[in-house]
Each structure stands twice: as structure tokens, then as C-alpha cells.
Enzyme design. Structure first.
Site, PDB file in Angstrom:
ATOM      1  N   LYS A  35       0.891  -0.765   0.291  1.00 38.77           N
ATOM      2  CA  LYS A  35       0.077   0.040  -0.234  1.00 38.77           C
ATOM      3  C   LYS A  35       0.638   1.064  -0.109  1.00 38.77           C
ATOM      4  O   LYS A  35       0.012   2.314  -0.711  1.00 38.77           O
ATOM      5  CB  LYS A  35      -0.613  -0.018   0.989  1.00 38.77           C
ATOM      6  CG  LYS A  35      -0.552   0.155   3.010  1.00 38.77           C
ATOM      7  CD  LYS A  35      -0.984  -0.222   3.369  1.00 38.77           C
ATOM      8  CE  LYS A  35      -1.076  -0.028   5.487  1.00 38.77           C
ATOM      9  NZ  LYS A  35      -1.409  -0.297   6.155  1.00 38.77           N
ATOM     10  N   ARG A 130      -7.593   0.124  16.866  1.00 37.94           N
ATOM     11  CA  ARG A 130      -8.265   0.155  15.366  1.00 37.94           C
ATOM     12  C   ARG A 130      -9.111  -0.647  15.018  1.00 37.94           C
ATOM     13  O   ARG A 130      -9.836  -0.569  15.545  1.00 37.94           O
ATOM     14  CB  ARG A 130      -6.818  -0.142  13.944  1.00 37.94           C
ATOM     15  CG  ARG A 130      -7.280   0.605  12.865  1.00 37.94           C
ATOM     16  CD  ARG A 130      -6.373   1.629  12.280  1.00 37.94           C
ATOM     17  NE  ARG A 130      -5.775   0.354  11.535  1.00 37.94           N
ATOM     18  CZ  ARG A 130      -4.780  -0.095  10.467  1.00 37.94           C
ATOM     19  NH1 ARG A 130      -3.902   0.690  10.202  1.00 37.94           N
ATOM     20  NH2 ARG A 130      -5.061  -1.264  10.166  1.00 37.94           N
TER      21      ARG A 130
END
Ligand SMILES: *Cc1c(COP(=O)(O)O)cnc(C)c1O
Length: 354
Positions: A35, A130
Site C-alpha cells: 500500500k 483500530r
């Protein structure tokens, strides 16, 4: 074209190979995380050549890009799926990280209509706050997983070091393994994968303290930059010269170090602060926050200091630069992880993989 990001494919392949062989010797496989480079197939393929078992990305677009380039994967989707894009997930991903029962059911249906099987890793929050199920949800979501026909659970995964900055240790990795056991009990079968963390988990592998049973890491930063930001270190046995940003000088002048006139806020709404160092030689780059935030830049030439930037201009102090610095000259910088990310995302920065 400038600015340009020069990426050394061989340095990245070398990092990938070192990380993979270290992990392999501890019984840990590595998924290369792409990414940070927007799934650039030239870089992703270097990760595979270095020994990664597969590629992992948070964006469907990046996985599509790598598939179109002919890379074989397997591909892991790192960000838990968005309900609005579940069809694409079913078409593009081989392994999916998941934490919501509803999304799992929708994915199972989408996979059924695609006629395509997808593997799932149940994401567990061990304290970084998260994504992921809270450990006491394992039974209820385990029952959902047990009822699916096209989505096959293969294990558990967790993320640390990202939002809360939590470091992996035997306690939180142990908790992941406990959740795995509980899930296996609900499903009535053993599961092959416990996916520990990203780059920050490498230290446990190096020290031999990664709990037995954790058998996968998803590594981006170590392979791409040779660094571990959460662990706050440069990784000695990896290369840091994997990429550098080049930008062009468009003005060189002597100017005072403190602005003249009444000072309001800067272009980004902040109150700028200046130290009076007298009149200094300064250079302007054709590079700005739209490409990369100035705090991400480390000058590679001596005597160059980054003072700040607006959208399209980066301001340098070059008083200490030896020799002549001329308009049109090119200066080089190394980047941190956010800097790499934003350069890869900016259409104005040419990506030159050599
Ligand atoms: C980004 C990401 C990683 C890779 O992190 P690095 O620190 O770059 O190695 C691993 N897992 C997940 C879920 C991620 O989002």
C-alpha cells in the site's frame, strides 16, 4: 520529469529476501505490503522475488492494478471490507481481514454469485484500538463464520503499532493465540494461520521471542524503507537507500530569516514561528505539500535544511551548502513512510523504478 521518485528495485528485492529468510527460520511466512507504493507492480514483483508468500494491500484499486499487471499473488485485502464494495472484494481478494458478522454474510453471498471462494482471517483487537473484534465477541462471530459456505475461515490476525502505537509482546500475541483457540473450538476444526503484525513485529523474530504459533507477518515499511517507525529504529541488516526524491531548484536568493510585516496565519491556517538567524541564502523547490509534507524530507546533500512548505513550494535554507547552488539544479531527499505514501499518491511526482 521532476519531481521524480527514484526507486531501486534491487534494494527492495534484497530487503525482501533478508526479511523473508529471517522470518522463515522462525517458522513465519511474510506477506509483502504494497500500500505504501500504491501497489506498483514493479515493486510488488520485487517483494515476491525476495521470497514473500503473497502480497497485501489496503486498497482494491491497488490489488486490481497488480492483477492486471499479471502478478499471481495471492492477494490479501488489509483493510476490512466496505459494504458498498463487497462485490469487488469477492472478485479481487484471495484473503480478507474481517471483523463484522454482517459484512461476512454479505461477502459470502457475493462470493456465491461470483462462484469464487475467499479465505478469511478474523481480525482481533488486542489493544491498539483500530480494527478488530474485541476478544469476547469470538463466540458470536465464530458462529457466523461457521455458517458460511464460500468464505472459509483460515485463522486470526491482529494489528498493533498503527493507531495506538502499541508494541507487540508476548502478552498481546498470546491473546491473539487464545482467541484463535476459542475460534477453533467454536468451529470444531484447527486453523492454519495466526498473522501477528506489520514491521514492528520483526524485532520479536530477531530476538527469538515471537510466541510459537504466530506464523505470519505482513511487512511493508521494513522492506520498502529498511526502517521501523513504531519501534523507532533503522533496521541495521536492511537497506535504507531504496528510494530518493529529486526536486528542482527554482529560486536562490539571500533573504532575512524572519518575515517582514504583520503576521497572520500561513497557507494552512497555522501560526508560523521563526528564529532570527540574520540574512541567509535560501532556495525554493518546485515541490509542495500537494506532493509531500516537508517534515517527511531528509536532505541527502550537506548544508541543506528544510524550513517549510506551502502547497507548491518547499523553502530551504542553503547557507551551509558548499559550492554554487543554481536555479535548475536538482536536490535529493530521503523519505519517511508518510512521505513515500504521499509521493506515490501524487500524480505530479514521476515514479522511476530502476
Ligand atoms: C499497513 C498494514 C501493515 C503493514 O505495516 P508496516 O508497518 O508497513 O509493515 C500490516 N497490516 C495491516 C493490517 C496494515 O494495514
Amino acid at each position: 520529469m521532476l519531481p521524480a521518485l527514484l526507486v531501486s528495485r534491487s534494494s527492495i528485492a534484497e530487503n525482501s529476501s533478508r526479511v523473508c529468510s529471517l522470518c522463515r527460520s522462525a517458522g513465519v511466512e511474510v506477506f509483502g505490503v504494497t500500500k505504501g507504493v500504491c501497489g506498483d507492480p514493479r515493486i510488488a514483483s520485487a517483494m515476491l522475488e525476495g521470497g514473500c508468500s503473497g502480497l497485501a494491500d489496503s486498497r482494491l484499486e491497488n490489488i486490481a492494478r497488480m492483477r492486471e499487471a499479471g502478478l499471481k499473488g495471492p492477494f490479501m485485502l488489509l483493510r476490512i471490507p466496505s459494504p458498498s464494495r463487497i462485490g469487488e472484494v469477492a472478485r479481487l481478494a484471495d484473503v480478507v481481514l474481517v471483523s463484522e458478522g454482517e459484512v461476512l454474510r454479505a461477502l459470502d453471498e457475493a462470493c456465491a454469485s461470483e462462484g469464487r471462494r475467499v479465505q478469511a482471517l478474523l481480525m482481533v483487537d488486542v489493544g491498539d484500538l483500530r480494527e478488530g473484534i474485541w476478544p469476547d465477541e469470538v463466540r458470536s462471530i465464530g458462529r457466523v463464520l461457521g455458517g458460511l459456505r464460500w468464505v472459509r475461515p483460515i485463522g486470526v490476525a491482529t494489528n498493533v503499532g498503527c493507531f495506538g502505537g502499541v508494541l507487540p509482546d508476548s502478552r498481546n500475541m498470546g491473546l491473539l493465540l487464545e482467541v484463535k483457540e476459542a475460534l477453533e473450538e467454536v468451529l470444531g476444526e484447527g486453523l492454519p494461520v495466526a498473522s501477528g503484525s506489520g514491521t514492528v513485529g520483526l524485532r520479536l523474530v530477531e530476538e527469538g521471542t515471537m510466541p510459537a504459533g504466530i506464523n505470519q507477518l505482513r511487512i511493508g515499511e521494513a522492506i520498502l524503507l529498511g526502517r521501523d517507525t513504531t519501534g523507532d529504529r533503522v533496521i541495521g541488516y536492511l537497506r535504507q537507500d531504496t528510494m530518493r526524491l529529486q526536486a528542482e531548484v527554482i529560486e536562490v536568493k539571500r533573504k532575512p530569516s524572519v518575515p517582514i510585516g504583520e503576521v497572520g496565519l500561513d497557507a494552512f491556517g497555522r501560526k508560523p514561528a521563526f528564529v532570527d538567524r540574520g540574512v541567509r541564502r535560501r532556495a525554493l523547490l518546485a515541490l509542495g505539500k500537494q506532493d509531500v509534507h516537508p517534515s517527511s524530507l531528509t536532505p541527502l546533500e550537506e548544508g541543506v535544511e528544510v524550513l517549510g512548505a506551502s502547497s507548491d513550494h518547499t523553502v530551504l535554507d542553503v547557507e551551509g551548502y558548499r559550492g554554487r547552488l543554481e536555479v535548475g539544479q536538482v536536490l535529493s531527499f530521503s523519505l519517511d513512510y508518510p512521505g513515500m505514501l504521499s509521493c506515490f499518491t501524487s500524480p505530479y511526482v514521476e515514479k522511476r523504478v530502476v
